[in-house]
Design a protein around this motif. Sequence first.
Motif, PDB file in Angstrom:
ATOM      1  N   MET A 121       8.254   4.139 108.811  1.00 15.36           N
ATOM      2  CA  MET A 121       8.228   3.113 107.762  1.00 15.36           C
ATOM      3  C   MET A 121       8.688   1.779 108.336  1.00 15.36           C
ATOM      4  SD  MET A 121       7.211   4.958 105.239  1.00 15.36           S
ATOM      5  CE  MET A 121       7.463   3.940 103.796  1.00 15.36           C
ATOM      6  N   THR A 122       8.038   0.705 107.911  1.00 21.05           N
ATOM      7  CA  THR A 122       8.391  -0.643 108.346  1.00 21.05           C
ATOM      8  C   THR A 122       9.048  -1.374 107.183  1.00 21.05           C
ATOM      9  OG1 THR A 122       6.517  -0.717 109.865  1.00 21.05           O
ATOM     10  CG2 THR A 122       7.503  -2.812 109.245  1.00 21.05           C
ATOM     11  N   LYS A 123      10.176  -2.009 107.449  1.00 22.47           N
ATOM     12  CA  LYS A 123      10.884  -2.726 106.407  1.00 22.47           C
ATOM     13  C   LYS A 123      10.404  -4.170 106.369  1.00 22.47           C
ATOM     14  CE  LYS A 123      15.585  -3.279 104.570  1.00 22.47           C
ATOM     15  NZ  LYS A 123      17.022  -3.049 104.844  1.00 22.47           N
ATOM     16  N   ILE A 124       9.800  -4.577 105.234  1.00 22.77           N
ATOM     17  CA  ILE A 124       9.287  -5.937 105.060  1.00 22.77           C
ATOM     18  C   ILE A 124       9.928  -6.536 103.822  1.00 22.77           C
ATOM     19  CG2 ILE A 124       7.235  -7.347 104.688  1.00 22.77           C
ATOM     20  CD1 ILE A 124       5.602  -5.282 106.099  1.00 22.77           C
ATOM     21  N   PHE A 125      10.679  -7.625 104.019  1.00 18.89           N
ATOM     22  CA  PHE A 125      11.373  -8.285 102.911  1.00 18.89           C
ATOM     23  C   PHE A 125      12.198  -7.289 102.105  1.00 18.89           C
ATOM     24  CE2 PHE A 125       7.507 -10.936 103.537  1.00 18.89           C
ATOM     25  CZ  PHE A 125       8.137 -12.077 103.978  1.00 18.89           C
ATOM     26  N   GLY A 126      12.886  -6.385 102.806  1.00 17.83           N
ATOM     27  CA  GLY A 126      13.781  -5.442 102.149  1.00 17.83           C
ATOM     28  C   GLY A 126      13.112  -4.233 101.547  1.00 17.83           C
ATOM     29  N   HIS A 127      11.790  -4.093 101.708  1.00 20.60           N
ATOM     30  CA  HIS A 127      11.057  -2.978 101.108  1.00 20.60           C
ATOM     31  C   HIS A 127      10.381  -2.176 102.211  1.00 20.60           C
ATOM     32  CE1 HIS A 127       8.545  -0.684  98.433  1.00 20.60           C
ATOM     33  NE2 HIS A 127       7.444  -1.189  98.961  1.00 20.60           N
ATOM     34  N   TYR A 128      10.381  -0.845 102.064  1.00 17.76           N
ATOM     35  CA  TYR A 128       9.798   0.022 103.079  1.00 17.76           C
ATOM     36  C   TYR A 128       8.296   0.185 102.847  1.00 17.76           C
ATOM     37  CZ  TYR A 128      14.639   1.187 104.113  1.00 17.76           C
ATOM     38  OH  TYR A 128      15.957   1.109 104.454  1.00 17.76           O
ATOM     39  N   MET A 129       7.519  -0.091 103.892  1.00 17.35           N
ATOM     40  CA  MET A 129       6.061   0.020 103.835  1.00 17.35           C
ATOM     41  C   MET A 129       5.601   1.008 104.899  1.00 17.35           C
ATOM     42  SD  MET A 129       5.003  -2.289 101.554  1.00 17.35           S
ATOM     43  CE  MET A 129       3.350  -2.787 102.018  1.00 17.35           C
ATOM     44  N   PRO A 130       4.572   1.825 104.615  1.00 12.90           N
ATOM     45  CA  PRO A 130       4.047   2.754 105.624  1.00 12.90           C
ATOM     46  C   PRO A 130       3.444   1.993 106.808  1.00 12.90           C
ATOM     47  CG  PRO A 130       3.282   3.337 103.411  1.00 12.90           C
ATOM     48  CD  PRO A 130       3.903   1.988 103.310  1.00 12.90           C
ATOM     49  N   SER A 131       3.973   2.208 107.998  1.00 15.50           N
ATOM     50  CA  SER A 131       3.524   1.467 109.180  1.00 15.50           C
ATOM     51  C   SER A 131       2.048   1.687 109.460  1.00 15.50           C
ATOM     52  CB  SER A 131       4.356   1.885 110.400  1.00 15.50           C
ATOM     53  OG  SER A 131       5.727   1.730 110.161  1.00 15.50           O
ATOM     54  N   GLU A 132       1.595   2.943 109.333  1.00 14.61           N
ATOM     55  CA  GLU A 132       0.198   3.237 109.660  1.00 14.61           C
ATOM     56  C   GLU A 132      -0.759   2.578 108.676  1.00 14.61           C
ATOM     57  OE1 GLU A 132       2.206   6.054 107.144  1.00 14.61           O
ATOM     58  OE2 GLU A 132       2.543   5.631 109.276  1.00 14.61           O
ATOM     59  N   MET A 133      -0.355   2.426 107.404  1.00 15.64           N
ATOM     60  CA  MET A 133      -1.204   1.755 106.432  1.00 15.64           C
ATOM     61  C   MET A 133      -1.267   0.254 106.696  1.00 15.64           C
ATOM     62  SD  MET A 133      -2.439   4.087 104.394  1.00 15.64           S
ATOM     63  CE  MET A 133      -2.599   5.060 105.895  1.00 15.64           C
ATOM     64  N   LEU A 134      -0.159  -0.331 107.110  1.00 16.12           N
ATOM     65  CA  LEU A 134      -0.165  -1.738 107.479  1.00 16.12           C
ATOM     66  C   LEU A 134      -1.075  -1.984 108.683  1.00 16.12           C
ATOM     67  CD1 LEU A 134       3.643  -2.612 107.132  1.00 16.12           C
ATOM     68  CD2 LEU A 134       1.788  -3.397 105.663  1.00 16.12           C
ATOM     69  N   MET A 135      -1.023  -1.084 109.644  1.00 21.28           N
ATOM     70  CA  MET A 135      -1.876  -1.225 110.823  1.00 21.28           C
ATOM     71  C   MET A 135      -3.346  -1.095 110.449  1.00 21.28           C
ATOM     72  SD  MET A 135      -1.706   0.806 114.442  1.00 21.28           S
ATOM     73  CE  MET A 135      -2.135   2.376 113.706  1.00 21.28           C
ATOM     74  N   LEU A 136      -3.661  -0.148 109.547  1.00 18.55           N
ATOM     75  CA  LEU A 136      -5.040   0.023 109.106  1.00 18.55           C
ATOM     76  C   LEU A 136      -5.527  -1.238 108.400  1.00 18.55           C
ATOM     77  CD1 LEU A 136      -7.495   1.879 108.673  1.00 18.55           C
ATOM     78  CD2 LEU A 136      -6.426   2.659 106.553  1.00 18.55           C
ATOM     79  N   TRP A 137      -4.703  -1.814 107.552  1.00 22.90           N
ATOM     80  CA  TRP A 137      -5.077  -3.047 106.842  1.00 22.90           C
ATOM     81  C   TRP A 137      -5.362  -4.164 107.832  1.00 22.90           C
ATOM     82  CZ3 TRP A 137      -3.899  -8.136 106.150  1.00 22.90           C
ATOM     83  CH2 TRP A 137      -4.317  -8.753 104.971  1.00 22.90           C
ATOM     84  N   LEU A 138      -4.504  -4.299 108.831  1.00 19.05           N
ATOM     85  CA  LEU A 138      -4.666  -5.376 109.808  1.00 19.05           C
ATOM     86  C   LEU A 138      -5.928  -5.179 110.645  1.00 19.05           C
ATOM     87  CD1 LEU A 138      -3.472  -7.900 111.120  1.00 19.05           C
ATOM     88  CD2 LEU A 138      -2.178  -6.403 112.660  1.00 19.05           C
ATOM     89  N   VAL A 139      -6.173  -3.961 111.108  1.00 16.16           N
ATOM     90  CA  VAL A 139      -7.360  -3.688 111.913  1.00 16.16           C
ATOM     91  C   VAL A 139      -8.626  -3.947 111.112  1.00 16.16           C
ATOM     92  CG1 VAL A 139      -8.678  -1.861 113.062  1.00 16.16           C
ATOM     93  CG2 VAL A 139      -6.217  -2.060 113.458  1.00 16.16           C
ATOM     94  N   GLU A 140      -8.665  -3.494 109.873  1.00 12.67           N
ATOM     95  CA  GLU A 140      -9.846  -3.710 109.042  1.00 12.67           C
ATOM     96  C   GLU A 140     -10.047  -5.185 108.733  1.00 12.67           C
ATOM     97  OE1 GLU A 140     -10.298   0.591 106.775  1.00 12.67           O
ATOM     98  OE2 GLU A 140      -9.517  -1.126 105.665  1.00 12.67           O
ATOM     99  N   ALA A 141      -8.958  -5.920 108.531  1.00 12.68           N
ATOM    100  CA  ALA A 141      -9.080  -7.351 108.254  1.00 12.68           C
ATOM    101  C   ALA A 141      -9.661  -8.088 109.455  1.00 12.68           C
ATOM    102  CB  ALA A 141      -7.714  -7.926 107.882  1.00 12.68           C
ATOM    103  N   VAL A 142      -9.155  -7.796 110.653  1.00 11.58           N
ATOM    104  CA  VAL A 142      -9.644  -8.472 111.865  1.00 11.58           C
ATOM    105  C   VAL A 142     -11.105  -8.134 112.122  1.00 11.58           C
ATOM    106  CG1 VAL A 142      -9.393  -8.620 114.376  1.00 11.58           C
ATOM    107  CG2 VAL A 142      -7.355  -8.639 112.910  1.00 11.58           C
ATOM    108  N   LEU A 143     -11.445  -6.851 112.012  1.00 16.41           N
ATOM    109  CA  LEU A 143     -12.821  -6.439 112.274  1.00 16.41           C
ATOM    110  C   LEU A 143     -13.780  -7.001 111.224  1.00 16.41           C
ATOM    111  CD1 LEU A 143     -14.708  -4.796 114.039  1.00 16.41           C
ATOM    112  CD2 LEU A 143     -14.146  -2.762 112.688  1.00 16.41           C
ATOM    113  N   SER A 144     -13.388  -6.965 109.947  1.00 14.51           N
ATOM    114  CA  SER A 144     -14.232  -7.518 108.881  1.00 14.51           C
ATOM    115  C   SER A 144     -14.447  -9.014 109.075  1.00 14.51           C
ATOM    116  CB  SER A 144     -13.598  -7.264 107.514  1.00 14.51           C
ATOM    117  OG  SER A 144     -13.469  -5.895 107.255  1.00 14.51           O
ATOM    118  N   PHE A 145     -13.376  -9.722 109.382  1.00  9.05           N
ATOM    119  CA  PHE A 145     -13.486 -11.163 109.589  1.00  9.05           C
ATOM    120  C   PHE A 145     -14.441 -11.482 110.740  1.00  9.05           C
ATOM    121  CE2 PHE A 145     -12.031 -14.789 112.149  1.00  9.05           C
ATOM    122  CZ  PHE A 145     -12.247 -15.812 111.245  1.00  9.05           C
TER     123      PHE A 145
END
Length: 455
Positions: free
Chosen positions: A1-25
Amino acid sequence: MTKIFGHYMPSEMLMLWLVEAVLSFTLIAALLAFGATGLLPANQSVYGGAVQAVDVAALITLAFGLAGSALGLYRRETLLYTRQLLVNIGIVALIVLPALAMFAPLFHADLFALLASREALWLPRILVAWLLCLALTRSLFRVALRHGVFARHILVLGDPDDIRGTPAPRLDDAGFFTIAAPASDPAALDPEALRARKIWGIVIAAAARASLPAAALLRCKSAGIRIFDEVDFRERRFRRLDLDRLPPDWLVFAERAFASRLDQAFKRGFDLLLSVTMLILVLPLMLLAALAIRLDSAGPVFYRQERVGLHGKTFMLLKFRSMRTDAEAAGPTWAAAHDPRITRVGGFLRRTRIDELPQLINVLRGEMSLIGPRPERPHFVAKLAAAIPRYHDRSFVKPGITGWAQVNFPYGASIEDARMKLAYDLYYVARRNFFLDLLILFSTVRVILFREGAR
């Protein structure tokens, strides 16, 4: 889990979002720059056209990314079920494409005109490019899951059942966590041996904590192995608090339990701005709902009900009436699935959450916030507080129309359901901030659209 602004986010989901955003763009920008040239003004230079294509591609990518996040494309639950994933993708496309056509003039691109032009094929091209991007990344992601690429091997010192959580997904679900054989021998805490076994972290159950040597744990931590106690690990993993192990004075040490005056003023301003905007936008819908209620059954259009608010003070909550006027002749009762007390129009209003729109007036009055624990009735608060320790702690923040519990857990109609929702509510009390409020608002779109937990 990655802590962003005090909240825990799933690291693998954040990575998936970033990869899809870069590839889509990348794909959409290339398509606009070299394909759908009619998207750009006729007198645009080659360099200017390329810049324009990059701007529009960024707008489209951001729109797909935000809509996908709001509708659950980056939830683990959606990722694992192909049918749900396809439904979500289709709805994202139906929402994003008309919105793009409306806002594209801000980027000097008239998409409405293009629909009737010879370049009208740009729309399906962009959609196909985005779908191909998702198909590629999701396929590779599932392959990576099957091969344990994202698996984090943890060593449990004590009984693994103590840290699983009930009811909750197993820690080794979806290949994200794998529990190594439990260790009870402190001699097993050799950093080199643990690194050879690819141990990502050590979770210490409460029963084993007193018998473990601090020096051995410090050597492991200095070697880069993460150390968690069971309470902290479960909070990170499930993003809710562990009620069974929550100390009585936990609120005193909670990071965000008591917001500063500046934070309170900012949240109040945000509530006022958004609630006024929403009231203006949904006023025609509210008038239609009021007319339908009046025609469907005898009784008032609005329903006033006493609820418990900030610091235990009561207020009158406003809702569109969705039940018969004699619905509680036998006393307060939780709504059940297919409740016969619900009117025909009321059933539709409850499924679509239209019945809750008058609560925007409670927000304007300052009795509620947009985001916070759901306000309960005094009868149920007394009943739940007697059965669930620290239930009153949720009243340290204003109740809300939507909240962390509502977007993570279905409608509660029992003591056990209320207990689970309290675990999410207290997580919000401890970690609330503007970032978490935005996440809840985004997730509320999914809850309303897919009618999650409506009764």
